[in-house]
Design a protein around this motif. Structure first.
Motif, PDB file in Angstrom:
ATOM      1  N   ASP A  95       0.815  -1.210   0.000  1.00  0.00           N
ATOM      2  CA  ASP A  95       0.000   0.000   0.000  1.00  0.00           C
ATOM      3  C   ASP A  95       0.851   1.262   0.000  1.00  0.00           C
ATOM      4  OD1 ASP A  95      -2.244  -1.441  -0.030  1.00  0.00           O
ATOM      5  OD2 ASP A  95      -2.615  -1.336   2.145  1.00  0.00           O
ATOM      6  N   SER A 116      -6.082  10.673   1.193  1.00  0.00           N
ATOM      7  CA  SER A 116      -5.479   9.390   0.872  1.00  0.00           C
ATOM      8  C   SER A 116      -3.998   9.431   1.235  1.00  0.00           C
ATOM      9  CB  SER A 116      -5.665   9.088  -0.615  1.00  0.00           C
ATOM     10  OG  SER A 116      -5.066  10.098  -1.381  1.00  0.00           O
ATOM     11  N   ASP A 117      -3.404   8.258   1.251  1.00  0.00           N
ATOM     12  CA  ASP A 117      -1.952   8.115   1.429  1.00  0.00           C
ATOM     13  C   ASP A 117      -1.402   8.807   2.676  1.00  0.00           C
ATOM     14  OD1 ASP A 117      -2.137   6.938  -1.028  1.00  0.00           O
ATOM     15  OD2 ASP A 117      -1.490   8.723  -2.115  1.00  0.00           O
ATOM     16  N   ALA A 118      -2.006   8.579   3.823  1.00  0.00           N
ATOM     17  CA  ALA A 118      -1.441   9.169   5.037  1.00  0.00           C
ATOM     18  C   ALA A 118      -0.134   8.459   5.380  1.00  0.00           C
ATOM     19  CB  ALA A 118      -2.429   9.056   6.184  1.00  0.00           C
ATOM     20  N   GLN A 171      -2.767   9.113  11.880  1.00  0.00           N
ATOM     21  CA  GLN A 171      -2.692   8.610  10.509  1.00  0.00           C
ATOM     22  C   GLN A 171      -3.925   7.766  10.171  1.00  0.00           C
ATOM     23  OE1 GLN A 171       1.272   7.008  10.047  1.00  0.00           O
ATOM     24  NE2 GLN A 171       0.613   6.046   8.132  1.00  0.00           N
ATOM     25  N   ASP A 172      -4.288   6.892  11.101  1.00  0.00           N
ATOM     26  CA  ASP A 172      -5.484   6.069  10.888  1.00  0.00           C
ATOM     27  C   ASP A 172      -6.710   6.949  10.716  1.00  0.00           C
ATOM     28  OD1 ASP A 172      -4.054   3.789  11.053  1.00  0.00           O
ATOM     29  OD2 ASP A 172      -4.534   3.373  13.162  1.00  0.00           O
ATOM     30  N   GLU A 189      -6.722   8.510   7.349  1.00  0.00           N
ATOM     31  CA  GLU A 189      -7.101   7.540   6.325  1.00  0.00           C
ATOM     32  C   GLU A 189      -8.587   7.216   6.352  1.00  0.00           C
ATOM     33  OE1 GLU A 189      -4.189   4.510   6.842  1.00  0.00           O
ATOM     34  OE2 GLU A 189      -2.833   5.497   5.435  1.00  0.00           O
ATOM     35  N   SER A 190      -9.194   7.414   7.526  1.00  0.00           N
ATOM     36  CA  SER A 190     -10.623   7.123   7.616  1.00  0.00           C
ATOM     37  C   SER A 190     -11.468   8.202   6.932  1.00  0.00           C
ATOM     38  CB  SER A 190     -11.033   6.993   9.081  1.00  0.00           C
ATOM     39  OG  SER A 190     -11.101   8.284   9.663  1.00  0.00           O
ATOM     40  N   THR A 204       0.242   5.427  -4.661  1.00  0.00           N
ATOM     41  CA  THR A 204       0.998   6.546  -4.124  1.00  0.00           C
ATOM     42  C   THR A 204       2.115   6.911  -5.092  1.00  0.00           C
ATOM     43  OG1 THR A 204       0.586   5.634  -1.955  1.00  0.00           O
ATOM     44  CG2 THR A 204       2.221   7.371  -2.089  1.00  0.00           C
ATOM     45  N   GLY A 244      -0.869  13.708   4.564  1.00  0.00           N
ATOM     46  CA  GLY A 244      -1.831  13.000   3.736  1.00  0.00           C
ATOM     47  C   GLY A 244      -1.997  13.764   2.448  1.00  0.00           C
TER      48      GLY A 244
END
Lengths: 246, 764
Positions: free
Chosen positions: B145, B480-482, B470-471, B474-475, B150, B537
């Motif tokens: 990922d 995107s792409d944290a 970061q999570d 991403e949520s 990315t 991000g």
């Protein structure tokens, strides 16, 4: 007999001198390799000073053991955060890393030669003990009373991160006093090594203070060696996993 | 006024010489004028979000990412990898570039048959040679990922190279040179350039093109409309000459005072062309109307009459622009207001000094063809007669009609969108916009979001917080792409056999950190002193509303996650755009309210009547409602340029109201009754107003040819507002005067007001 004792070395010196004048680049390099590998093994304490572009210093210390061209055990002793981290380098690019906090060793890949070694300005390739004559084709580009300047071009079959090196060699001891490293792609100078102190210890020449500057990032590493001992008679199993974990 | 006009005539030679000298001197400085297309410099230097953004730039080797997309059949081919190596090398060796991230230099932590490798994903010194190695590499990269979506698109047809420029570098210029360098390699396949530095480069080029092509075009169009309006060569040359000089003065002064040409200020010359020419026209008109055989006397007499009304007209226009200086948080907008107001002032000064001086020197000031007696403008006459009749027959219906229109447009105004995304500046077919869209589609976006965490980045608490942040990022569907250093620590902890988590013991982290030392990417993730770390991000939306939501969500996450060991702060594009967006709205409200108040005060004072001040702002308010309603209905958003239209329309529109009201005053004195006075006002002022509406609208319509979308919208909107402003002045204003004359006294028995209307001041 006595005369012979005196004359023979004298003749040798004269002969040597004559030869010196006409020495080819290759001969100089062979001589350098011989000087660099003159001892069976070596141990030393290391002080590594890292200086960033703003002049901020950080210091770490380590011990180093070496045998032949291809065995090395490197162990950090300070700062506390890194104390005990050890690297064992064995023939055929086999390298192990020991992390004390995990009490585990892991084999690591040292094939990425351009990688910096432990945050210093030396990359793995710079740390190799390998003899320079095997890898590069030399050419004398400058000469004066004290030194030769050699341009070293990597041999076709050699994998290296540099397009060339320019080495300044002291005529008196065949020891490099400085090396300029050139970028493989751009051909521009990227790093500069200076051996500030070259001493003869137990009959072997060694640089006890070396400075490496990364010219792009303006970051500097100074390595100082103390307690240098040659020919300690290290056994092969002193470069083993068991030893690494100690 | 007689003294002043005498003085102007007496000093005619000095005035001409002085004007020429000033023009040459200020014109010389125009060469120093610099361009600044950077949207980030809109925010004042001491703005907190902008400060943090700059600090991140300093601490982590740049805050603006330039993105190069490279597309070829399959990235994982010898040519593909070679091309990435070449682009990466070119960028890395480029002066001013601080960091480069690409497939061929990204850090990779992997575990191959029990061997830990912390190195580069692709070793440029040991490139995969055969098809098998290439296939393995492709499989590996697409399985992670960290890279898929990315650095490489899911279909492996495109890769991205992210470049950050050093803080002290002119990023726009650097991006431009770098692009040329990369283009000159001659790589097979397609290259796309995105990210702010490349966007700014394009905007800069477009601004320059606009100035070069649109300036003369506007000149020509206004010249044409002036010619058709007045059918006299002098009526074309003199207004344009005086405005041309005013523009030179304004630009020269900008250069001397170290102001830069921005996205907005490049509209200034066009505004001045459209607005400033009116003053000279008034002066010329008056001279033509004045009956006096002696040339100098005629000019002097005309001038003595016209200075005051022209002064009023320009003052109220200036007020519209000055309202930006005080009403705007955004520096570029206040600078625009300042210099456009100055330009208007210069146009005024030139119209009442240089123009008459020139006419006085050049002999016969009276045009062969009288401007006012032009019989050919039947079109205007018919049109104005119809309007006049309508106003007198159905003033109630007109007011009622306007009320209905206003209600509809107010409803429309609630639908107004706001846009601050730079991508929106470009036309749909602009190569820069296409490239940016492709990059956004393949890689989620090019605009970074930053959360900075202060605290010991080697401590488990801080790293865990980084992971959590970061999570959270991403949520969010818009991000995107944290990424953060926590990824790398977890990855290594996993390889050490303890799972993909942040270790609980600091010792372990310190051990793992050892492997990361000296890795280039670390500079972008943590500070040198290891007391701050960055979670980044990529923003995948350009919608202002969604961006605001992102900022608010992140802020509430930050507020809910406070700890002793760390402090979280956010910046990056959503925050900056949000700030810009809020500032645009705030600027809009503040400058409009300020403009209306200032205009009210100015008109009331000038005409010595509060009632007339109120009358003057009625058509203005109606125009504003039309403007915002039109924007809402047609979907034209409020952006950096369209935000200006409101105040500009006030500035220009109030001129019409003043014309109408002063003419009414004048006529009332003659006729002594409202009907006749209004009749004459509509027919006389109506003509000047109509010509002005047409010439101003034409001038601004040139902006439709601009390559910057906000300027196109700006041009269209000014056109719309000028027309509605003219109509409101010609229909609504007289209807209200009629109705207030009939109703107000009866309704409130406010005889004073009645008196005020019926007995206008004798000022003009």
């Amino acid at each position: 007999m006595k005369l012979k004792i005196i004359i023979l070395p004298l003749l040798t010196i004269v002969f040597w001198q004559l030869q010196l004048n006409a020495q080819t680049a290759q001969e100089i390099v062979n001589e350098m390799d011989e000087v660099a590998t003159s001892a069976m093994d070596q141990m030393a304490d290391l002080k590594i000073t890292l200086i960033d572009k703003s002049g901020k210093e950080s210091i770490r210390t380590a011990t180093l053991k070496r045998k032949g061209n291809d065995k090395m055990l490197f162990r950090f002793t300070s700062p506390a955060a890194q104390a005990g981290i050890s690297i064992l380098s064995l023939p055929d690019e086999v390298m192990y890393l020991y992390l004390p906090a995990y009490a585990k060793e892991r084999r690591i890949n040292a094939s990425t030669k351009g990688q910096k070694f432990a945050g210093t300005d030396f990359c793995y390739e710079d740390m190799e003990v390998a003899t320079i004559g095997e890898k590069y084709t030399p050419k004398i580009i400058e000469e004066n009373e004290r030194t030769w300047k050699l341009e070293m071009t990597p041999k076709a079959e050699i994998r290296t991160v540099y397009s060339k090196l320019i080495i300044e060699v002291n005529k008196n001891n065949y020891y490099a006093s400085g090396i300029e490293f050139f970028h493989k792609k751009s051909g521009l100078i990227i790093k500069k090594l200076t051996n500030h102190q070259i001493e003869k210890i137990d009959g072997h020449w060694i640089a006890t203070k070396t400075e490496m500057i990364d010219l792009k990032s303006n970051h500097k590493t100074i390595m100082e060696m103390t307690s240098i001992k040659f020919n300690n008679g290290f056994a092969n199993d002193e470069f083993s996993l068991r030893e690494l974990k100690k | 006024m007689n003294q002043l006009s005498n003085l102007i005539i007496r000093l005619r030679f000095s005035i001409i010489v002085a004007t020429l000298i000033i023009t040459i001197v200020l014109g010389y400085f125009i060469k120093d004028l610099k361009m600044n297309p950077d949207i980030l410099s809109y925010l004042p230097e001491n703005d907190s979000i902008s400060l943090l953004f700059d600090r991140i730039g300093e601490k982590y080797g740049g805050n603006q990412t330039a993105v190069i997309g490279y597309e070829t059949g399959d990235i994982f081919s010898r040519e593909g990898i070679d091309a990435i190596v070449q682009i990466t090398d070119t960028a890395e060796l480029f002066e001013g570039v601080s960091t480069v991230i690409s497939l061929t230099n990204i850090i990779d932590i992997k575990d191959i048959d029990g061997i830990l490798e912390v190195g580069k994903l692709i070793d440029e010194y040991d490139l995969p040679l055969n098809d098998r190695e290439m296939k393995d590499l492709k499989q590996y990269v697409l399985s992670k990922d960290m890279y898929k979506g990315t650095l490489v698109s899911g279909d492996a047809s495109m890769t991205m190279i992210a470049i950050k420029f050093a803080e002290d570098v002119d990023k726009t210029k650097a991006a431009s040179i770098l692009k040329d360098k990369i283009e000159s390699i001659g790589l097979p396949g397609n290259l796309y350039y995105g990210g702010l530095p490349f966007m700014l480069k394009s905007v800069g080029e477009i601004i320059l093109n606009d100035i070069i092509f649109l300036g003369p075009l506007a000149f020509l169009l206004i010249a044409l409309s002036l010619f058709f309006g007045f059918r006299s060569l002098r009526g074309v040359i003199l207004p344009l000459l005086s405005v041309g000089i005013a523009i030179i003065w304004t630009l020269g002064l900008m250069a001397i005072l170290n102001y830069e040409i921005t996205l907005i200020s490049n509209v200034s010359p066009i505004i001045l062309l459209a607005v400033g020419s009116a003053y000279t026209i008034h002066v010329l008109n008056r001279i033509n109307e004045t009956n006096e055989t002696d040339n100098l006397k005629r000019i002097q007499k005309a001038l003595a009459y016209i200075i005051v009304p022209v002064f009023f007209a320009s003052i109220t226009t200036m007020v519209g622009f000055v309202s930006f200086i005080f009403g705007s948080y955004l520096t570029m907008i206040s600078a625009f207001g300042l210099f456009t107001a100055l330009g208007v002032l210069f146009s005024l000064i030139l119209a009442v000094s240089f123009v008459p001086a020139l006419l006085a020197v050049c002999g016969n000031a009276k045009s062969n063809r009288s401007i006012q007696n032009n019989k050919e403008s039947i079109l205007f006459k018919n049109f104005l007669y119809k309007i006049k009749n309508m106003v007198f027959k159905h003033p109630k219906y007109i007011v009622f009609g306007w009320i209905i229109i206003c209600i509809v447009f107010i409803l429309g105004a609630t639908q107004i969108q706001r846009k601050v995304d730079m991508l929106d500046y470009f036309k749909k077919d602009d190569p820069g916009r296409i490239a940016e869209n492709i990059l956004r589609e393949k890689f989620g976006g090019t605009l970074p979001v930053y959360i900075n965490i202060k605290g010991n980045v080697q401590s488990p608490e801080v790293l865990k917080m980084m992971r959590k942040t970061q999570d959270y990022l991403e949520s969010l569907p818009e991000i995107s792409d944290a990424q953060s250093v926590a990824d790398l620590i977890e990855e290594m902890n996993d390889i050490m056999g303890e799972g993909k988590v942040i270790p609980d013991e600091e010792d372990k982290i310190l051990n793992l950190w050892f492997l990361l030392e000296g890795q280039e990417i670390m500079e972008q993730m943590v500070t040198n002193d290891l007391d701050e770390g960055l979670i980044q991000g990529i923003l995948s939306t350009s919608d202002s509303k969604l961006m605001n939501e992102v900022v608010n969500s992140i802020q509430s996450f930050i507020d809910n996650n406070k700890g002793e060991e760390f402090v979280l702060e956010q910046t990056g594009f959503p925050s900056i755009y949000k700030k810009l967006d809020e500032s645009l709205i705030k600027s809009q409200f503040q400058s409009l309210i300020m403009a209306i108040i200032l205009v009210f005060i100015a008109v009331s004072a000038l005409l010595r009547s509060i009632m007339k001040g109120l009358f003057a702002i009625v058509p203005i308010i109606a125009t504003l409602i039309m403007l915002f309603g039109f924007m809402g209905i047609t979907g034209i958003p409020l952006d950096v340029a369209t935000v200006l239209v409101g105040s500009i329309s006030i500035g220009i529109g109030v001129d019409y109201a003043i014309h109408m009201i002063t003419q009414y005053n004048h006529s009332y004195k003659t006729f002594r009754n409202i009907e006749d006075a209004l009749n004459q006002s509509i027919l006389l002022s109506g003509k000047s107003i109509s010509i002005n509406v047409i010439s101003v609208t034409f001038g601004f319509l040139v902006l439709l040819f601009s390559n910057l979308v906000p300027l196109q919208r700006f041009g269209a909107l000014v056109g719309v507002t000028m027309i509605s402003s003219g109509l409101a002045t010609l229909t609504l204003l007289p209807s209200i005067i009629i109705l207030s004359d009939r109703i107000l006294p009866k309704l409130f028995a406010l005889k004073n007001i009645n008196k005020m209307i019926k007995e206008p001041s004798t000022r003009t």
